[in-house]
Design a protein around this motif. Structure first.
Motif: not given
Length: 316
Positions: A74-75, A78-79, A81-82, A84
Motif C-alpha cells: 500500500a505504501v 500510494d506513492w 498514485a500521488a 501518476r
C-alpha cells in the motif's frame, strides 16, 4: 562516458542482472514491486561504462525488503498514485525515488529531477543526486526499448529516438555536474561530482532463425513460440519494466490475441507466457508487433540523418 573520478567502491560493473532477481521474480506478485525489483537488480540493455553497482543501489537486505513490500504494497501504491503518469520513464523514476527515499545507512537521496536553467534555457536535469557514505554522486536513469532495423542500428518505435542519440545525450547529462553554469543549482559539494547511469529496458531483434528472447514482427506475421502450449499477453506501457506474471483468465492463444489487436496502428508489446503452476503464467519472451509498413522510409531517413550528424557523439 566518464564524468569525474570514480570512487573505489564503485568500480566498473557489468550489465548483467543481479543473481537475486530471478528467484525474487518467482515469488513477487504485485506488479509495482516486480517493476521496482527489476529496476534495482535488472540487466542493462547496453554498457554506458559507468553503470551504478546494483548491490549499492538496492542496499542491504534488498530481497527481504522487497518481499515484505510485496506482502504490504500500500505504501508504494500510494506513492505512485500521488505521482501518476502515463510516461514510462517518469514512472520508473518514481519507483526508484520511492526506494531511495527510504534511506539506507549507505545511500541518501538528496534531490531528484533537479533542472538546470540558464536564463530561459534549460541546460539539463539531474535525475538523482545521492550521497554514498557521505560522498556526492549524480545518477542518470533511462528505460529504453529499441528495435534493430539494420545490423547494430537500434531505433525507437516512434522513429524519433535511437540508441546512438541516447548515448550522446547521456554523455552530456553525465558531464552536467562539471558545468560551471550548473554549480549554482547544486547542493554544497556536488559540483564536479562523479556521475553514473542506471540503464534498464531491452533491445529487440527482428524475428528469424534462432528466435531471440526479445523480438519484433509486423502485424499479420506469426509470433515466435517457445512451446506449443504458450499463451500471450498484451503489455500496457507501464507494465514493460518487469517480466509479466498473470492468471489463466488473462492470457490468450496467439490467434486470439492477434485477432483482438488486429488493425491497431501503434507498436504493441506482447509477452509469451507459459504455465509454471496452477493459475500461474510467467513470461518467457516478449516482442513488439509493429504496423505492416514500419519503419516508414521517410521518417527513418530523417532519424538516420540525425544520427549521422552527431558531433563527436557515439554512432551505431
Amino acid at each position: 562516458m566518464r564524468a569525474g573520478p570514480v570512487p573505489t567502491r564503485l568500480s566498473r560493473v557489468n550489465c548483467a542482472a543481479d543473481p537475486r532477481l530471478l528467484p525474487l521474480l518467482a515469488s513477487l506478485r504485485e506488479p509495482a514491486v516486480r517493476a521496482l525489483a527489476s529496476l534495482l537488480l535488472g540487466p542493462s540493455p547496453w554498457d554506458s561504462g559507468v553503470e551504478f553497482d546494483r548491490a549499492l543501489l538496492a542496499g542491504p537486505r534488498a530481497a527481504e525488503r522487497l518481499l515484505a513490500l510485496d506482502r504490504r504494497p500500500a505504501v508504494l501504491l500510494d506513492w505512485l498514485a500521488a505521482r501518476r503518469t502515463g510516461r514510462l520513464g517518469a514512472h520508473a523514476e518514481a519507483l526508484l525515488a520511492f526506494w531511495l527515499a527510504q534511506r539506507s545507512a549507505q545511500l541518501e537521496l538528496v534531490a531528484a529531477n533537479r533542472a538546470v536553467r540558464v536564463e530561459a534555457h534549460t541546460l539539463g536535469e539531474f535525475d538523482f543526486l545521492l550521497r554514498l557514505d557521505g560522498r556526492p554522486l549524480h545518477v542518470e536513469m533511462a528505460c529504453k526499448f529499441y528495435l534493430e532495423v539494420a545490423p547494430q542500428c537500434w531505433v525507437g518505435t516512434d522513429l524519433r529516438d535511437a540508441l546512438a542519440l541516447k548515448r550522446a545525450q547521456l554523455v552530456r547529462q553525465l558531464a552536467l555536474a562539471g558545468d560551471a553554469r550548473a554549480a549554482a543549482t547544486l547542493p554544497p559539494g556536488f559540483a564536479g561530482c562523479p556521475a553514473f547511469t542506471v540503464l534498464r529496458g531491452q533491445l529487440f531483434r527482428p524475428a528469424g532463425s534462432g528466435e531471440p528472447v526479445h523480438w519484433w514482427r509486423h502485424q499479420g506475421e506469426a509470433w515466435p513460440a517457445r512451446a506449443a502450449d504458450s499463451r500471450y499477453l498484451h503489455l500496457l506501457r507501464l507494465d514493460w519494466l518487469s517480466p509479466a506474471r498473470a492468471g489463466r483468465a488473462d492470457v490468450q492463444t496467439a490467434a486470439e490475441l492477434q485477432a483482438r489487436l488486429a488493425g491497431r496502428r501503434e507498436a504493441l508489446m506482447v509477452a509469451e507466457m507459459q504455465a509454471v503452476g496452477d493459475d500461474d503464467w510467467q513470461e518467457v519472451s516478449r516482442g513488439f508487433v509493429v504496423p505492416a509498413h514500419w519503419p516508414e522510409p521517410g521518417r527513418l531517413a530523417t532519424l538516420m540523418a540525425r544520427i549521422a550528424a552527431l558531433d563527436g557523439g557515439e554512432k551505431e
